[in-house]
Design a protein around this motif. Sequence first.
Motif, mmCIF file in Angstrom:
data_model
loop_
_atom_site.group_PDB
_atom_site.id
_atom_site.type_symbol
_atom_site.label_atom_id
_atom_site.label_comp_id
_atom_site.label_asym_id
_atom_site.label_seq_id
_atom_site.Cartn_x
_atom_site.Cartn_y
_atom_site.Cartn_z
ATOM 1 N N ASP A 32 0.864 -1.182 0.000
ATOM 2 C CA ASP A 32 0.000 0.000 0.000
ATOM 3 C C ASP A 32 0.898 1.228 0.000
ATOM 4 O O ASP A 32 1.635 1.464 0.952
ATOM 5 C CB ASP A 32 -0.905 0.001 1.226
ATOM 6 C CG ASP A 32 -1.775 1.249 1.309
ATOM 7 O OD1 ASP A 32 -2.049 1.865 0.258
ATOM 8 O OD2 ASP A 32 -2.169 1.613 2.427
ATOM 9 N N VAL A 33 0.851 1.972 -1.071
ATOM 10 C CA VAL A 33 1.707 3.144 -1.202
ATOM 11 C C VAL A 33 0.878 4.383 -0.878
ATOM 12 O O VAL A 33 0.292 5.003 -1.756
ATOM 13 C CB VAL A 33 2.312 3.239 -2.620
ATOM 14 C CG1 VAL A 33 3.227 4.434 -2.729
ATOM 15 C CG2 VAL A 33 3.051 1.978 -2.969
ATOM 16 N N ALA A 51 3.659 10.717 -8.516
ATOM 17 C CA ALA A 51 2.299 11.267 -8.391
ATOM 18 C C ALA A 51 1.396 10.750 -9.502
ATOM 19 O O ALA A 51 0.214 10.485 -9.281
ATOM 20 C CB ALA A 51 2.350 12.799 -8.414
ATOM 21 N N LYS A 52 1.949 10.580 -10.674
ATOM 22 C CA LYS A 52 1.171 10.045 -11.796
ATOM 23 C C LYS A 52 0.880 8.563 -11.606
ATOM 24 O O LYS A 52 -0.218 8.101 -11.935
ATOM 25 C CB LYS A 52 1.930 10.259 -13.113
ATOM 26 C CG LYS A 52 1.987 11.706 -13.534
ATOM 27 C CD LYS A 52 2.803 11.870 -14.798
ATOM 28 C CE LYS A 52 2.882 13.318 -15.220
ATOM 29 N NZ LYS A 52 3.700 13.477 -16.428
ATOM 30 N N ARG A 53 1.835 7.810 -11.098
ATOM 31 C CA ARG A 53 1.661 6.366 -10.908
ATOM 32 C C ARG A 53 0.825 6.026 -9.679
ATOM 33 O O ARG A 53 0.140 5.022 -9.649
ATOM 34 C CB ARG A 53 3.021 5.675 -10.773
ATOM 35 C CG ARG A 53 3.815 5.647 -12.037
ATOM 36 C CD ARG A 53 3.105 4.776 -13.090
ATOM 37 N NE ARG A 53 3.940 4.624 -14.247
ATOM 38 C CZ ARG A 53 4.438 3.470 -14.638
ATOM 39 N NH1 ARG A 53 4.175 2.375 -13.993
ATOM 40 N NH2 ARG A 53 5.192 3.432 -15.704
ATOM 41 N N PHE A 54 0.949 6.845 -8.645
ATOM 42 C CA PHE A 54 0.250 6.602 -7.384
ATOM 43 C C PHE A 54 -0.524 7.864 -6.983
ATOM 44 O O PHE A 54 -0.182 8.541 -6.011
ATOM 45 C CB PHE A 54 1.249 6.220 -6.284
ATOM 46 C CG PHE A 54 2.106 5.043 -6.634
ATOM 47 C CD1 PHE A 54 1.590 3.753 -6.603
ATOM 48 C CD2 PHE A 54 3.430 5.216 -7.012
ATOM 49 C CE1 PHE A 54 2.376 2.658 -6.930
ATOM 50 C CE2 PHE A 54 4.226 4.133 -7.341
ATOM 51 C CZ PHE A 54 3.693 2.850 -7.306
ATOM 52 N N GLN A 56 -3.171 8.421 -5.465
ATOM 53 C CA GLN A 56 -3.785 8.416 -4.142
ATOM 54 C C GLN A 56 -2.755 8.674 -3.041
ATOM 55 O O GLN A 56 -3.120 8.896 -1.886
ATOM 56 C CB GLN A 56 -4.496 7.082 -3.881
ATOM 57 C CG GLN A 56 -3.579 5.919 -3.533
ATOM 58 C CD GLN A 56 -2.736 5.353 -4.684
ATOM 59 O OE1 GLN A 56 -2.828 5.791 -5.832
ATOM 60 N NE2 GLN A 56 -1.888 4.384 -4.374
ATOM 61 N N SER A 57 -1.480 8.659 -3.367
ATOM 62 C CA SER A 57 -0.410 8.815 -2.381
ATOM 63 C C SER A 57 -0.126 10.271 -2.075
ATOM 64 O O SER A 57 -0.323 11.158 -2.908
ATOM 65 C CB SER A 57 0.881 8.177 -2.890
ATOM 66 O OG SER A 57 0.721 6.808 -3.038
ATOM 67 N N LYS A 58 0.379 10.505 -0.868
ATOM 68 C CA LYS A 58 0.889 11.812 -0.474
ATOM 69 C C LYS A 58 2.401 11.755 -0.631
ATOM 70 O O LYS A 58 3.045 10.834 -0.126
ATOM 71 C CB LYS A 58 0.495 12.100 0.980
ATOM 72 C CG LYS A 58 0.883 13.464 1.440
ATOM 73 C CD LYS A 58 0.129 14.536 0.695
ATOM 74 C CE LYS A 58 0.574 15.899 1.174
ATOM 75 N NZ LYS A 58 0.379 16.917 0.183
ATOM 76 N N ASP A 78 0.873 22.055 -10.163
ATOM 77 C CA ASP A 78 -0.399 21.431 -10.537
ATOM 78 C C ASP A 78 -0.658 20.105 -9.829
ATOM 79 O O ASP A 78 -1.636 19.428 -10.126
ATOM 80 C CB ASP A 78 -0.445 21.202 -12.049
ATOM 81 C CG ASP A 78 -0.405 22.514 -12.823
ATOM 82 O OD1 ASP A 78 -0.939 23.517 -12.328
ATOM 83 O OD2 ASP A 78 0.179 22.531 -13.925
ATOM 84 N N TYR A 79 0.208 19.735 -8.890
ATOM 85 C CA TYR A 79 0.078 18.450 -8.194
ATOM 86 C C TYR A 79 -0.250 18.693 -6.718
ATOM 87 O O TYR A 79 0.626 19.045 -5.933
ATOM 88 C CB TYR A 79 1.370 17.639 -8.330
ATOM 89 C CG TYR A 79 1.651 17.251 -9.757
ATOM 90 C CD1 TYR A 79 1.158 16.059 -10.273
ATOM 91 C CD2 TYR A 79 2.375 18.084 -10.597
ATOM 92 C CE1 TYR A 79 1.380 15.709 -11.593
ATOM 93 C CE2 TYR A 79 2.613 17.743 -11.913
ATOM 94 C CZ TYR A 79 2.110 16.555 -12.406
ATOM 95 O OH TYR A 79 2.333 16.217 -13.711
ATOM 96 N N THR A 80 -1.489 18.476 -6.369
ATOM 97 C CA THR A 80 -1.926 18.735 -4.998
ATOM 98 C C THR A 80 -1.442 17.673 -4.009
ATOM 99 O O THR A 80 -1.481 17.911 -2.802
ATOM 100 C CB THR A 80 -3.462 18.825 -4.917
ATOM 101 O OG1 THR A 80 -4.020 17.592 -5.399
ATOM 102 C CG2 THR A 80 -3.985 19.987 -5.749
ATOM 103 N N ASN A 81 -0.986 16.538 -4.499
ATOM 104 C CA ASN A 81 -0.521 15.490 -3.595
ATOM 105 C C ASN A 81 0.995 15.514 -3.371
ATOM 106 O O ASN A 81 1.547 14.620 -2.754
ATOM 107 C CB ASN A 81 -0.968 14.103 -4.074
ATOM 108 C CG ASN A 81 -0.420 13.731 -5.430
ATOM 109 O OD1 ASN A 81 -0.138 14.588 -6.270
ATOM 110 N ND2 ASN A 81 -0.273 12.440 -5.667
#
Length: 92
Positions: A32-33, A51-54, A56-58, A78-81
């Motif tokens: 679980d990443v 960020a593109k691959r995962f 849902q990850s922070k 542009d990447y909120t995570n």
Amino acid sequence: MIESRIKSGNEYVSDGTNINKVVSVVEQYRIDVSTIFDLGARDCAQSIQFAKRFPQSKIYSFEPNPNTIPICESNIKDYTNITLIKKAINSY
């Protein structure tokens, strides 16, 4: 502008490991990443690929170099995570 190796579609972790290999290990062991640390983020190129691959990850990107921090900030806007932490994790 993000580093050219991302534009060309080549995805590499900073030590030269292909991100696809990392992803295959994650999938093989059903890891679980939820959190990723990019230590020595340079331009945040690897953070963006993760960020593109995962999505849902922070992702926490550490970069202490004042010369590259503006590049990081621009690349991840542009990447909120992805969170940029403007500090080193170690001193040599």
